[in-house]
Design a protein around this motif. Structure first.
Motif, PDB file in Angstrom:
ATOM      1  N   LYS A 218      -1.761  -0.526 -17.783  1.00  9.66           N
ATOM      2  CA  LYS A 218      -2.124  -1.315 -16.600  1.00  9.66           C
ATOM      3  C   LYS A 218      -2.812  -0.393 -15.584  1.00  9.66           C
ATOM      4  O   LYS A 218      -2.205   0.032 -14.608  1.00  9.66           O
ATOM      5  CB  LYS A 218      -0.891  -1.964 -15.975  1.00  9.66           C
ATOM      6  CG  LYS A 218      -0.250  -3.041 -16.824  1.00  9.66           C
ATOM      7  CD  LYS A 218       0.785  -3.825 -16.042  1.00  9.66           C
ATOM      8  CE  LYS A 218       0.159  -4.705 -14.992  1.00  9.66           C
ATOM      9  NZ  LYS A 218       1.122  -5.612 -14.335  1.00  9.66           N
ATOM     10  N   PRO A 219      -4.079  -0.052 -15.821  1.00 13.09           N
ATOM     11  CA  PRO A 219      -4.773   0.901 -14.942  1.00 13.09           C
ATOM     12  C   PRO A 219      -4.878   0.443 -13.490  1.00 13.09           C
ATOM     13  O   PRO A 219      -5.053   1.271 -12.600  1.00 13.09           O
ATOM     14  CB  PRO A 219      -6.162   1.043 -15.579  1.00 13.09           C
ATOM     15  CG  PRO A 219      -6.315  -0.157 -16.462  1.00 13.09           C
ATOM     16  CD  PRO A 219      -4.937  -0.510 -16.918  1.00 13.09           C
ATOM     17  N   VAL A 220      -4.734  -0.866 -13.243  1.00 13.05           N
ATOM     18  CA  VAL A 220      -4.787  -1.342 -11.860  1.00 13.05           C
ATOM     19  C   VAL A 220      -3.672  -0.700 -11.026  1.00 13.05           C
ATOM     20  O   VAL A 220      -3.832  -0.479  -9.817  1.00 13.05           O
ATOM     21  CB  VAL A 220      -4.690  -2.884 -11.800  1.00 13.05           C
ATOM     22  CG1 VAL A 220      -3.326  -3.379 -12.278  1.00 13.05           C
ATOM     23  CG2 VAL A 220      -4.972  -3.393 -10.392  1.00 13.05           C
ATOM     24  N   VAL A 393     -12.585  -1.815  -7.307  1.00 13.51           N
ATOM     25  CA  VAL A 393     -11.285  -2.171  -7.888  1.00 13.51           C
ATOM     26  C   VAL A 393     -11.075  -3.679  -7.816  1.00 13.51           C
ATOM     27  O   VAL A 393     -10.628  -4.306  -8.789  1.00 13.51           O
ATOM     28  CB  VAL A 393     -10.141  -1.433  -7.156  1.00 13.51           C
ATOM     29  CG1 VAL A 393      -8.781  -1.928  -7.640  1.00 13.51           C
ATOM     30  CG2 VAL A 393     -10.249   0.070  -7.368  1.00 13.51           C
ATOM     31  N   ARG A 394     -11.426  -4.266  -6.689  1.00 12.82           N
ATOM     32  CA  ARG A 394     -11.241  -5.713  -6.531  1.00 12.82           C
ATOM     33  C   ARG A 394     -12.087  -6.481  -7.538  1.00 12.82           C
ATOM     34  O   ARG A 394     -11.614  -7.436  -8.175  1.00 12.82           O
ATOM     35  CB  ARG A 394     -11.633  -6.122  -5.112  1.00 12.82           C
ATOM     36  CG  ARG A 394     -11.466  -7.616  -4.861  1.00 12.82           C
ATOM     37  CD  ARG A 394     -12.135  -8.054  -3.583  1.00 12.82           C
ATOM     38  NE  ARG A 394     -12.076  -9.496  -3.445  1.00 12.82           N
ATOM     39  CZ  ARG A 394     -12.975 -10.241  -2.824  1.00 12.82           C
ATOM     40  NH1 ARG A 394     -14.028  -9.659  -2.271  1.00 12.82           N
ATOM     41  NH2 ARG A 394     -12.842 -11.539  -2.751  1.00 12.82           N
ATOM     42  N   ARG A 395     -13.322  -6.091  -7.689  1.00 15.73           N
ATOM     43  CA  ARG A 395     -14.227  -6.798  -8.601  1.00 15.73           C
ATOM     44  C   ARG A 395     -13.750  -6.687 -10.050  1.00 15.73           C
ATOM     45  O   ARG A 395     -13.884  -7.628 -10.831  1.00 15.73           O
ATOM     46  CB  ARG A 395     -15.637  -6.221  -8.459  1.00 15.73           C
ATOM     47  CG  ARG A 395     -16.706  -6.948  -9.260  1.00 15.73           C
ATOM     48  CD  ARG A 395     -18.114  -6.496  -8.887  1.00 15.73           C
ATOM     49  NE  ARG A 395     -18.290  -5.065  -9.110  1.00 15.73           N
ATOM     50  CZ  ARG A 395     -18.404  -4.170  -8.143  1.00 15.73           C
ATOM     51  NH1 ARG A 395     -18.339  -4.551  -6.883  1.00 15.73           N
ATOM     52  NH2 ARG A 395     -18.577  -2.888  -8.428  1.00 15.73           N
ATOM     53  N   TYR A 397     -10.458  -5.740 -11.191  1.00 16.55           N
ATOM     54  CA  TYR A 397      -9.059  -5.974 -11.543  1.00 16.55           C
ATOM     55  C   TYR A 397      -8.396  -7.145 -10.827  1.00 16.55           C
ATOM     56  O   TYR A 397      -7.460  -7.734 -11.363  1.00 16.55           O
ATOM     57  CB  TYR A 397      -8.227  -4.709 -11.257  1.00 16.55           C
ATOM     58  CG  TYR A 397      -8.591  -3.542 -12.130  1.00 16.55           C
ATOM     59  CD1 TYR A 397      -8.211  -3.506 -13.470  1.00 16.55           C
ATOM     60  CD2 TYR A 397      -9.317  -2.471 -11.620  1.00 16.55           C
ATOM     61  CE1 TYR A 397      -8.544  -2.420 -14.286  1.00 16.55           C
ATOM     62  CE2 TYR A 397      -9.654  -1.389 -12.418  1.00 16.55           C
ATOM     63  CZ  TYR A 397      -9.263  -1.371 -13.761  1.00 16.55           C
ATOM     64  OH  TYR A 397      -9.593  -0.301 -14.534  1.00 16.55           O
ATOM     65  N   PHE A 398      -8.821  -7.461  -9.594  1.00 17.46           N
ATOM     66  CA  PHE A 398      -8.104  -8.498  -8.855  1.00 17.46           C
ATOM     67  C   PHE A 398      -8.538  -9.871  -9.334  1.00 17.46           C
ATOM     68  O   PHE A 398      -9.721 -10.108  -9.580  1.00 17.46           O
ATOM     69  CB  PHE A 398      -8.371  -8.374  -7.357  1.00 17.46           C
ATOM     70  CG  PHE A 398      -7.732  -7.144  -6.730  1.00 17.46           C
ATOM     71  CD1 PHE A 398      -7.030  -6.237  -7.484  1.00 17.46           C
ATOM     72  CD2 PHE A 398      -7.871  -6.904  -5.373  1.00 17.46           C
ATOM     73  CE1 PHE A 398      -6.456  -5.114  -6.925  1.00 17.46           C
ATOM     74  CE2 PHE A 398      -7.302  -5.773  -4.781  1.00 17.46           C
ATOM     75  CZ  PHE A 398      -6.608  -4.883  -5.566  1.00 17.46           C
ATOM     76  N   GLU A 399      -7.568 -10.753  -9.413  1.00 16.24           N
ATOM     77  CA  GLU A 399      -7.853 -12.098  -9.877  1.00 16.24           C
ATOM     78  C   GLU A 399      -7.818 -13.126  -8.759  1.00 16.24           C
ATOM     79  O   GLU A 399      -8.523 -14.113  -8.803  1.00 16.24           O
ATOM     80  CB  GLU A 399      -6.834 -12.500 -10.957  1.00 16.24           C
ATOM     81  CG  GLU A 399      -6.933 -11.629 -12.217  1.00 16.24           C
ATOM     82  CD  GLU A 399      -5.906 -12.027 -13.245  1.00 16.24           C
ATOM     83  OE1 GLU A 399      -5.091 -12.928 -12.940  1.00 16.24           O
ATOM     84  OE2 GLU A 399      -5.899 -11.440 -14.338  1.00 16.24           O
ATOM     85  N   LYS A 400      -6.963 -12.906  -7.788  1.00 20.48           N
ATOM     86  CA  LYS A 400      -6.861 -13.868  -6.699  1.00 20.48           C
ATOM     87  C   LYS A 400      -6.268 -13.194  -5.482  1.00 20.48           C
ATOM     88  O   LYS A 400      -5.648 -12.143  -5.568  1.00 20.48           O
ATOM     89  CB  LYS A 400      -6.013 -15.074  -7.090  1.00 20.48           C
ATOM     90  CG  LYS A 400      -4.561 -14.743  -7.415  1.00 20.48           C
ATOM     91  CD  LYS A 400      -3.788 -16.002  -7.749  1.00 20.48           C
ATOM     92  CE  LYS A 400      -2.329 -15.663  -8.041  1.00 20.48           C
ATOM     93  NZ  LYS A 400      -1.523 -16.854  -8.312  1.00 20.48           N
TER      94      LYS A 400
END
Length: 404
Positions: A218-220, A393-395, A397-400
């Motif tokens: 889980k690199p995030v 990172v947001r682009r 790994y983040f989903e919502k």
């Protein structure tokens, strides 16, 4: 805006009591902290002893992180927290034994023990919160914690000096011990649903290796740890000390100048989350990081004058706690419950490594001839670069949005 904090504390009794324990212990810690350094000065301790005592404030967070995480994930949280608070209280009481430099070794050991168990207590509590609160409430709880720290820092530092001046060093140790006893009493009466112990039968070595495989899968998690560590870039203490020593001589006494600058920063850390909370979101965090950088650069431009520097350091700290709370909440939300303790401990370790590197780097850069505005401005540039890193990172790994 304060209503939502009060509503959450009223709704969640466990959080309210844990927050009360935080407030009492954080506030009291400054009394023994001030007493320790006053004692060292009165005993005419060498410079290396003063530096070593200061270093003990962050060293446990760095060297004990791998062990702390395993302890947190293996043991019941309430029992562990009570044992840690009792250990802290006894370590403060043992400070009364120090009456000469012959016991310097004991003093260093007590500082390390106290900071070590204090760090472990904080990490245990932060790993506990996700099991006590729904995700929308988690960021509010983290904001409450950051404001408690800022308030305790301001009030504790100010009142501790006055207390030690009038009542003495040993009285400050006894006062801190008494506050810990109150905290232990509150914590003993606190009941909450213990998260399931998923690692009780797992060996320590296996847990240690599991953590690295988990982060790799889980690199995030690693990126969120680095994003949270950005706040450690604003390790301002060295900058403040150098400004007072080289720029503000003759305006106020050293103690007052440092006190006013720290108060301005701590006040911003308190009011910032209250005013900015409604705007905290996944989308807006990139602007928070950019504005944080720009405000630090503005402080660099205002540093030449003590009074404008008060405004500068206020603005430089205004976004700090909101960034701290959001990135910490993101990390808590992204982490699986079986790894809460270990991830929080490693996150703490990276944060303090960054803070200590910046603190020492500022002094080194100043000795090499860089001016304080240039050094401060460079830290601001790093925050702006951090906003681009967050966008990536947001682009990826983040989903919502965390609030969604």
């Amino acid at each position: 805006m304060l209503l939502k904090y009060l509503a959450l504390l009223r709704y969640n009794h466990a959080l309210a009591r844990l927050s009360a324990v935080q407030l009492i212990c954080y506030f009291g810690a400054w009394f023994s902290h001030t007493g320790i350094f006053t004692l060292l000065i009165e005993l005419k301790a060498p410079v290396w002893a003063l530096s070593a005592a200061a270093m003990m404030a962050f060293l446990p967070s760095i060297v004990l992180a791998p062990f702390n995480g395993i302890i947190i994930d293996k043991l019941p949280k309430r029992t562990l927290m009570l044992a840690l608070m009792l250990t802290e209280a006894l370590s403060v009481l043992a400070l009364l034994l120090i009456d000469s430099l012959d016991f310097l070794w004991l003093l260093m050991m007590l500082i390390f023990i106290r900071m070590g168990v204090g760090t472990l207590f904080f990490q245990t509590e932060m790993s506990l919160l996700p099991s006590l609160l729904a995700k929308p409430h988690l960021i509010i709880a983290n904001e409450i914690h950051s404001m408690i720290f800022a308030f305790s820092y301001t009030a504790g530092m100010g009142l501790a000096g006055i207390f030690v001046h009038f009542y003495g060093i040993k009285a400050s140790f006894l006062f801190d011990f008494a506050l810990y006893c109150v905290g232990i009493f509150i914590l003993f009466g606190t009941r909450f649903r213990e998260p399931a112990l998923q690692n009780a039968a797992t060996g320590a070595l296996k847990m240690f290796t599991q953590t690295f495989y988990y982060i790799k899968s889980k690199p995030v998690i690693l990126h969120l740890i680095f994003l949270h560590a950005l706040v450690g870039l604003f390790a301002y203490d060295t900058i403040v000390a150098l400004l007072v020593d080289y720029e503000y001589k003759g305006i106020l006494s050293v103690a007052l100048a440092i006190g006013f600058l720290n108060t301005a920063r701590a006040f911003a850390l308190c009011v910032g989350p209250v005013l900015l909370s409604r705007f905290v979101s996944e989308k807006n965090m990139i602007y928070f990081l950019a504005f944080q950088g720009l405000c630090i650069m503005l402080w660099a431009c205002l540093e030449s004058n003590f009074y404008t520097s008060l405004l500068g350091i206020f603005l430089a700290a205004f976004f700090c706690n909101s960034i701290w709370s959001y990135t910490f909440t993101r990390l808590q939300s992204a982490c699986d419950s079986a790894f809460y303790g270990r991830i929080v401990a490693y996150n703490d370790m990276i944060f303090f490594i960054v803070a200590s590197l910046v603190a020492s780097g500022v002094g080194l850069a100043f000795e090499f001839g860089f001016s304080l505005p240039v050094i401060t401005g460079f830290i601001g540039v790093l925050f702006i670069l951090g906003s681009f890193y967050y966008a990536w990172v947001r682009r990826r790994y983040f989903e919502k949005d965390i609030d969604g």
